[in-house]
Design a protein around this motif. Structure first.
Motif, PDB file in Angstrom:
ATOM      1  N   GLY A   1     -31.762 -22.752 -27.966  1.00  0.00           N
ATOM      2  CA  GLY A   1     -30.658 -23.361 -28.690  1.00  0.00           C
ATOM      3  C   GLY A   1     -29.423 -23.555 -27.836  1.00  0.00           C
ATOM      4  O   GLY A   1     -29.219 -22.876 -26.831  1.00  0.00           O
ATOM      5  N   ARG A   2     -28.574 -24.505 -28.253  1.00  0.00           N
ATOM      6  CA  ARG A   2     -27.279 -24.674 -27.605  1.00  0.00           C
ATOM      7  C   ARG A   2     -26.364 -23.508 -27.956  1.00  0.00           C
ATOM      8  O   ARG A   2     -25.458 -23.162 -27.202  1.00  0.00           O
TER       9      ARG A   2
ATOM     10  N   ASP B   1     -28.504 -22.770 -33.666  1.00  0.00           N
ATOM     11  CA  ASP B   1     -29.551 -23.796 -33.572  1.00  0.00           C
ATOM     12  C   ASP B   1     -30.908 -23.261 -34.016  1.00  0.00           C
ATOM     13  O   ASP B   1     -31.266 -22.111 -33.726  1.00  0.00           O
TER      14      ASP B   1
ATOM     15  N   ALA C   1     -34.448 -27.684 -32.326  1.00  0.00           N
ATOM     16  CA  ALA C   1     -33.251 -28.377 -32.814  1.00  0.00           C
ATOM     17  C   ALA C   1     -33.069 -29.754 -32.192  1.00  0.00           C
ATOM     18  O   ALA C   1     -32.382 -30.605 -32.760  1.00  0.00           O
TER      19      ALA C   1
ATOM     20  N   ASP D   1     -24.516 -33.639 -36.460  1.00  0.00           N
ATOM     21  CA  ASP D   1     -25.177 -33.365 -35.200  1.00  0.00           C
ATOM     22  C   ASP D   1     -25.693 -34.664 -34.587  1.00  0.00           C
ATOM     23  O   ASP D   1     -25.680 -35.724 -35.212  1.00  0.00           O
TER      24      ASP D   1
END
Length: 351
Positions: A94-95, A99, A103, A165
């Motif tokens: 994940g960022r 996330d 994602a 997003d």
């Protein structure tokens, strides 16, 4: 009965031929791909204190994925793509911790001569236009990406489209085939009881080796997005956005320009954001020099206008077709806050 090696080879060839040509068999392929990007980042955006970090995903978001196709015959193919962000500096997915694992992408679909239909979590047409028409693409060091998808901590929601997003979950997307460089995309996402609301996006593009053009739009309704912006917490429920973009490749240099405008609505409050970007990419030696300038103007009911100006200058040096080194300098200024400056040095490997 004695079976010779020649007979065995002939039998194996017959089986292989039948497997490839028989109507009950389909050809398929699965690939693993990704990008690992890690660098030193001395960061001080306007109004923020300076931080020095080893950061993942500076020149592009670090990720890995699995994608594949299956030939169903008659020109029809089944396709899928699942991609996860990676924080290379810590090994986490994940960022950020919020996330989901897949994602970045998570979709399955069908493709034929009439186009591609996909279901799942899919990048929006507006995001694709944003990264196609600026020299830094999806880099977090690029001014237009910072202005639209990465709000400064000192300026919450200082973005044109970052209220959502770069990819939408629960969506259905259709992409046309390319006709002499022309192509289109449509996407619809259902809220399914979440706070994200119903979303619609679309784009029309002309892509060529010289001139490229694009128009993308988004409309979001039924949102329940709360954010703190003095003097109050505002509950945004509608967002409408449009983007015009152009690029021209002179071979010795490629020029980029885009303008994005977004209007967010809440009870008694309207927020209008406009972001313009101009940039250039110039091949030099084994790499390319990158330059981009973005200007954002934010208008909000009962508050003074806010402006943000960001400039990034960089050089991306190719060690090979898959590995490069980069250096980027940036300066950032938001109304009523002190100017910030940044330096990034990193390495990226694509596989």
């Amino acid at each position: 009965m004695k079976v010779t090696s020649k007979a065995l080879r002939a039998g194996a060839a017959l089986v292989a031929t039948g497997a490839l040509s028989g109507s009950g068999w389909a050809q398929s392929s699965v690939d693993i791909y990704g990008s690992l990007d890690l660098g030193f980042y001395s960061k001080q955006l306007s109004g923020e204190s300076r931080t020095q970090t080893l950061s993942s995903g500076l020149m592009n978001a670090s990720r890995w994925g699995i994608r594949g196709t299956e030939d169903l015959g008659g020109g029809l193919k089944a396709r899928f793509d699942m991609s996860s962000y990676i924080r290379v500096d810590t090994g986490e997915y994940g960022r950020s911790a919020t996330d989901a694992y897949w994602a970045r992408y998570s979709w399955v679909g069908l493709e034929n001569q009439a186009g591609t239909l996909r279901l799942g979590r899919i990048s929006t047409p507006n995001f694709i236009t944003t990264i196609r028409f600026n020299p830094f693409a999806d880099s977090s060091l690029g001014p237009v990406f910072m202005a639209t998808y990465l709000p400064s901590a000192a300026q919450p929601l200082m973005t044109s489209h970052g209220v959502t997003d770069s990819a939408w979950s629960n969506s259905i997307a259709y992409n046309t085939p390319s006709w002499n460089g022309w192509e289109g995309a449509l996407q619809y996402a259902m809220s399914e009881g979440t706070t994200s609301g119903r979303r619609f996006g679309g784009s029309a593009s002309y892509l060529s080796s010289g001139l490229s053009l694009a128009l993308s739009v988004e409309s979001l309704s039924g949102m329940a997005l709360s954010y703190s912006k003095p003097p109050a917490v505002i509950n945004v429920n509608t967002d409408r956005a449009a983007q015009l973009a152009a690029a021209y490749d002179f071979q010795v240099a490629k020029l980029f320009a885009q303008y994005q405008r977004s209007k967010l609505e809440a009870p008694g409050v309207d927020i209008t954001l406009g972001t313009a970007q101009v940039g250039v990419s110039v091949p030099i030696g084994a790499g390319k020099a990158l330059a981009s300038y973005a200007h954002t103007n934010k208008e909000q009911t009962a508050l003074a206008d806010v402006k943000r100006q960001t400039v990034s200058l960089g050089y991306d040096y190719a060690l090979s077709k898959r590995t490069d080194l980069y250096a980027v300098l940036l300066t950032d200024k938001v109304s009523a806050t002190a100017r910030g400056n940044g330096l990034a040095l990193g390495i990226r490997h694509n596989f």
